[in-house]
Design an enzyme around this catalytic site. Sequence first.
Site, PDB file in Angstrom:
ATOM      1  N   LYS A 196      27.821  22.281   4.562  1.00  0.00           N
ATOM      2  CA  LYS A 196      28.658  21.036   4.131  1.00  0.00           C
ATOM      3  C   LYS A 196      29.841  21.174   5.298  1.00  0.00           C
ATOM      4  O   LYS A 196      30.600  22.201   5.050  1.00  0.00           O
ATOM      5  CB  LYS A 196      29.037  21.068   2.813  1.00  0.00           C
ATOM      6  CG  LYS A 196      29.972  20.277   2.567  1.00  0.00           C
ATOM      7  CD  LYS A 196      29.915  20.159   0.921  1.00  0.00           C
ATOM      8  CE  LYS A 196      31.127  19.095   0.363  1.00  0.00           C
ATOM      9  NZ  LYS A 196      31.127  19.156  -1.118  1.00  0.00           N
ATOM     10  N   LYS A 249      25.077  18.309   5.456  1.00  0.00           N
ATOM     11  CA  LYS A 249      25.835  17.193   5.113  1.00  0.00           C
ATOM     12  C   LYS A 249      27.358  17.316   5.806  1.00  0.00           C
ATOM     13  O   LYS A 249      27.846  18.181   6.090  1.00  0.00           O
ATOM     14  CB  LYS A 249      26.377  17.491   3.509  1.00  0.00           C
ATOM     15  CG  LYS A 249      27.106  16.309   2.947  1.00  0.00           C
ATOM     16  CD  LYS A 249      27.413  16.981   1.534  1.00  0.00           C
ATOM     17  CE  LYS A 249      28.791  15.887   1.192  1.00  0.00           C
ATOM     18  NZ  LYS A 249      29.189  16.369  -0.266  1.00  0.00           N
TER      19      LYS A 249
HETATM   20  C1  PBG Z   1      32.115  17.686  -4.130  1.00  0.00           C
HETATM   21  C2  PBG Z   1      31.268  16.487  -3.235  1.00  0.00           C
HETATM   22  C3  PBG Z   1      31.778  15.760  -2.312  1.00  0.00           C
HETATM   23  C4  PBG Z   1      30.604  14.943  -1.717  1.00  0.00           C
HETATM   24  C5  PBG Z   1      29.572  15.259  -2.532  1.00  0.00           C
HETATM   25  N1  PBG Z   1      30.069  16.283  -3.191  1.00  0.00           N
HETATM   26  C6  PBG Z   1      33.122  15.329  -1.710  1.00  0.00           C
HETATM   27  C7  PBG Z   1      34.004  16.444  -0.838  1.00  0.00           C
HETATM   28  O1  PBG Z   1      33.382  17.348  -0.561  1.00  0.00           O
HETATM   29  O2  PBG Z   1      34.923  16.290  -0.713  1.00  0.00           O
HETATM   30  C8  PBG Z   1      30.621  13.658  -0.632  1.00  0.00           C
HETATM   31  C9  PBG Z   1      29.527  12.904  -1.002  1.00  0.00           C
HETATM   32  C10 PBG Z   1      29.810  11.639   0.122  1.00  0.00           C
HETATM   33  O3  PBG Z   1      30.834  11.570   0.505  1.00  0.00           O
HETATM   34  O4  PBG Z   1      29.045  10.496  -0.300  1.00  0.00           O
HETATM   35  N2  PBG Z   1      32.563  18.474  -3.466  1.00  0.00           N
END
Ligand code: PBG
Length: 326
Positions: A196, A249
């Site tokens: 991520k 992601k």
């Molecule tokens: C929680 C999380 C996030 C997203 C999914 N789970 C936001 C972040 O890490 O700031 C983002 C998903 C999206 O942008 O569609 N941590």
Amino acid sequence: MSFPSVRMRRLRRTSALRYIMNKVKLSPSDLIYPVFVDENAKAPIPIKSMPNCFRFPIDQVTNEVKQALEQDVKAVMLFGIPKTKDETGSSAFAEDGVVQQAIRKLKGEFGDELVIMADVCLCEYTGHGHCGKVKDGQLENDQTLEILQKVAVSQAQAGADIVAPSAMIDGQVKFIREALDDAGFDQVAIMAYSAKYASSFYGPFREAADSTPKFGTRKSYQMHYGNPDEALREIELDINEGADVVMVKPALAYLDIIHRAKEKFNAPLAAYNVSGEYSIVKAAAQNGWIDEKAVALEILTGIKRAGADLILTYFAKDVKTWLNQV
Ligand code: PBG
């Protein structure tokens, strides 16, 4: 000069030839639909930066998910916006927490016809908006692990089929696997947000989930986009810690990571077509600059072609209809 004898265009001549040569086909079975559940909402609240997406009241989630099922999308990822936030995000593991309530409703309504996934993170539940416990402005790794365990177990107790840790805390998959097993949930799977990246494409989601950090950034726990090898190490660690599915992601700026992860590990791989990627397409389409349906199908097929087995996307409910139109 001789004319070409190898002619690639021969197999593109008719639509029937193109039909048989089209080898990567998107299907609703590839898709996971992210759903926002808001404990305070009385009616669906439109998310401004994500046209056609809403925060749903708990009692309207089944109706929304029914619409996804009618479009052959059989997996949802739940995000909660709780009534109250605190320093440690304790409403994330409350028995009657917003996501736990939604899970119970969905399980009661659809049973095993639906795959219920729940995001395991604290940023929507902490007052400061970071993904775990914070001390002196820093996210505390090991003190957060226990909280994530409680969140995952409470979601499993409510009936989640898959829990999805997204906090980027070291050791989160190992700790969650152990906690699930100890609580008798050895059949509950883990989909790890393994690779991520700290991405500006999450902006609209943070509006949707009310999870913008009140100070600082997530850069000390999410990855820098200039580092590809680190993603492969993260994925390898999560597989070794017991992840059933691993995730990359965002998706579009990271297709190389998706491809390398699939080639290297050949494990079930998900990709998250995140909020900002969705909003870009929506905004351009609303201006009449691009054809939304055609662009969305091209993007999602591209993510699949790169190597993703599963795609989280806010377009999920539209795909079946769109595929029938092309
Ligand atoms: C929680 C999380 C996030 C997203 C999914 N789970 C936001 C972040 O890490 O700031 C983002 C998903 C999206 O942008 O569609 N941590």
